[in-house]
Write a protein that holds these residues in place. Structure first.
Motif, PDB file in Angstrom:
ATOM      1  N   LEU A   1     -13.906  -7.205  -2.116  1.00 31.99           N
ATOM      2  CA  LEU A   1     -12.938  -7.152  -1.032  1.00 31.99           C
ATOM      3  C   LEU A   1     -12.300  -5.769  -0.925  1.00 31.99           C
ATOM      4  O   LEU A   1     -12.036  -5.289   0.188  1.00 31.99           O
ATOM      5  CB  LEU A   1     -11.885  -8.236  -1.207  1.00 31.99           C
ATOM      6  CG  LEU A   1     -12.419  -9.665  -1.012  1.00 31.99           C
ATOM      7  CD1 LEU A   1     -11.368 -10.693  -1.390  1.00 31.99           C
ATOM      8  CD2 LEU A   1     -12.880  -9.881   0.404  1.00 31.99           C
ATOM      9  N   GLU A   2     -12.062  -5.116  -2.052  1.00 33.94           N
ATOM     10  CA  GLU A   2     -11.518  -3.754  -2.015  1.00 33.94           C
ATOM     11  C   GLU A   2     -12.479  -2.802  -1.317  1.00 33.94           C
ATOM     12  O   GLU A   2     -12.061  -1.947  -0.527  1.00 33.94           O
ATOM     13  CB  GLU A   2     -11.230  -3.255  -3.440  1.00 33.94           C
ATOM     14  CG  GLU A   2     -10.030  -3.896  -4.085  1.00 33.94           C
ATOM     15  CD  GLU A   2      -9.880  -3.547  -5.554  1.00 33.94           C
ATOM     16  OE1 GLU A   2      -8.765  -3.694  -6.070  1.00 33.94           O
ATOM     17  OE2 GLU A   2     -10.872  -3.135  -6.204  1.00 33.94           O
ATOM     18  N   LEU A   3     -13.766  -2.940  -1.605  1.00 29.02           N
ATOM     19  CA  LEU A   3     -14.777  -2.089  -0.982  1.00 29.02           C
ATOM     20  C   LEU A   3     -14.768  -2.271   0.538  1.00 29.02           C
ATOM     21  O   LEU A   3     -14.723  -1.296   1.294  1.00 29.02           O
ATOM     22  CB  LEU A   3     -16.169  -2.412  -1.532  1.00 29.02           C
ATOM     23  CG  LEU A   3     -17.342  -1.718  -0.826  1.00 29.02           C
ATOM     24  CD1 LEU A   3     -17.277  -0.213  -1.019  1.00 29.02           C
ATOM     25  CD2 LEU A   3     -18.663  -2.268  -1.330  1.00 29.02           C
ATOM     26  N   TYR A   4     -14.793  -3.509   0.987  1.00 29.04           N
ATOM     27  CA  TYR A   4     -14.820  -3.753   2.433  1.00 29.04           C
ATOM     28  C   TYR A   4     -13.499  -3.395   3.098  1.00 29.04           C
ATOM     29  O   TYR A   4     -13.488  -2.976   4.260  1.00 29.04           O
ATOM     30  CB  TYR A   4     -15.250  -5.191   2.737  1.00 29.04           C
ATOM     31  CG  TYR A   4     -16.746  -5.331   2.596  1.00 29.04           C
ATOM     32  CD1 TYR A   4     -17.591  -5.025   3.655  1.00 29.04           C
ATOM     33  CD2 TYR A   4     -17.315  -5.712   1.393  1.00 29.04           C
ATOM     34  CE1 TYR A   4     -18.966  -5.111   3.524  1.00 29.04           C
ATOM     35  CE2 TYR A   4     -18.693  -5.812   1.246  1.00 29.04           C
ATOM     36  CZ  TYR A   4     -19.510  -5.504   2.318  1.00 29.04           C
ATOM     37  OH  TYR A   4     -20.867  -5.580   2.171  1.00 29.04           O
TER      38      TYR A   4
ATOM     39  N   LEU B   1     -17.048 -14.912   3.766  1.00 31.51           N
ATOM     40  CA  LEU B   1     -16.092 -15.228   4.825  1.00 31.51           C
ATOM     41  C   LEU B   1     -14.824 -14.392   4.670  1.00 31.51           C
ATOM     42  O   LEU B   1     -14.306 -13.843   5.650  1.00 31.51           O
ATOM     43  CB  LEU B   1     -15.761 -16.719   4.799  1.00 31.51           C
ATOM     44  CG  LEU B   1     -14.836 -17.234   5.881  1.00 31.51           C
ATOM     45  CD1 LEU B   1     -15.390 -16.951   7.268  1.00 31.51           C
ATOM     46  CD2 LEU B   1     -14.590 -18.718   5.686  1.00 31.51           C
ATOM     47  N   ALA B   2     -14.328 -14.260   3.445  1.00 33.44           N
ATOM     48  CA  ALA B   2     -13.140 -13.429   3.196  1.00 33.44           C
ATOM     49  C   ALA B   2     -13.415 -11.978   3.588  1.00 33.44           C
ATOM     50  O   ALA B   2     -12.563 -11.319   4.184  1.00 33.44           O
ATOM     51  CB  ALA B   2     -12.723 -13.522   1.725  1.00 33.44           C
ATOM     52  N   ILE B   3     -14.606 -11.489   3.274  1.00 36.09           N
ATOM     53  CA  ILE B   3     -14.984 -10.123   3.647  1.00 36.09           C
ATOM     54  C   ILE B   3     -14.995  -9.979   5.168  1.00 36.09           C
ATOM     55  O   ILE B   3     -14.466  -9.009   5.716  1.00 36.09           O
ATOM     56  CB  ILE B   3     -16.367  -9.758   3.059  1.00 36.09           C
ATOM     57  CG1 ILE B   3     -16.255  -9.552   1.543  1.00 36.09           C
ATOM     58  CG2 ILE B   3     -16.951  -8.522   3.733  1.00 36.09           C
ATOM     59  CD1 ILE B   3     -17.599  -9.459   0.825  1.00 36.09           C
ATOM     60  N   ALA B   4     -15.579 -10.954   5.851  1.00 38.02           N
ATOM     61  CA  ALA B   4     -15.667 -10.885   7.313  1.00 38.02           C
ATOM     62  C   ALA B   4     -14.290 -10.904   7.965  1.00 38.02           C
ATOM     63  O   ALA B   4     -14.077 -10.265   8.993  1.00 38.02           O
ATOM     64  CB  ALA B   4     -16.507 -12.047   7.841  1.00 38.02           C
TER      65      ALA B   4
END
Length: 122
Positions: free
Chosen positions: A6-9, A54-57
């Motif tokens: 998530l940090e990366l995205y 989904l969290a990334i999106a």
């Protein structure tokens, strides 16, 4: 780890660094993965990996979100909670999803297009 993904995205989507940790906590709570924050993603179940995707999106304020089979591999309870999250997240966004589940289409979609052998019908 899940958090590192998530940090990366968040960085790719230009989320201000001072708000990244809070945003990650919110998205992980949204998808029900707060207990997996520091887990290695290869060790997650298929449904949990879908939740990470989904969290990334949904991290950031993307106006258009593409989802491919967003609830594939999830149990019925996880599917329903994901549908609720997608309904809530759709405000101010366009969400385009692919699915084989007509139940999912009925629960989420305001417009439908069906593709058969490369041709689109709506």
């Amino acid at each position: 780890t899940v958090k590192e993904h998530l940090e990366l995205y968040a960085a790719i989507k230009n989320i201000p660094p001072h708000s990244v940790d809070q945003l990650i906590r919110e998205r992980l709570a949204d998808v029900g993965l707060t207990s997996k924050t520091n887990a290695l993603t290869p060790n997650l179940s298929g449904g949990q990996k879908r939740k990470v995707c989904l969290a990334i999106a949904l991290i950031g304020n993307s106006k258009v979100v593409f989802l491919d089979e967003p609830t594939s591999g999830m149990d019925v309870f996880a599917q329903r909670s994901t549908w609720n999250l997608l309904r809530k997240s759709a405000r101010g966004r366009i969400i385009i999803l692919t699915t084989h589940s007509m139940e999912e289409v009925e629960a989420l979609c305001t417009r439908v297009a069906i593709q058969v052998r490369g041709a689109v019908f709506n």
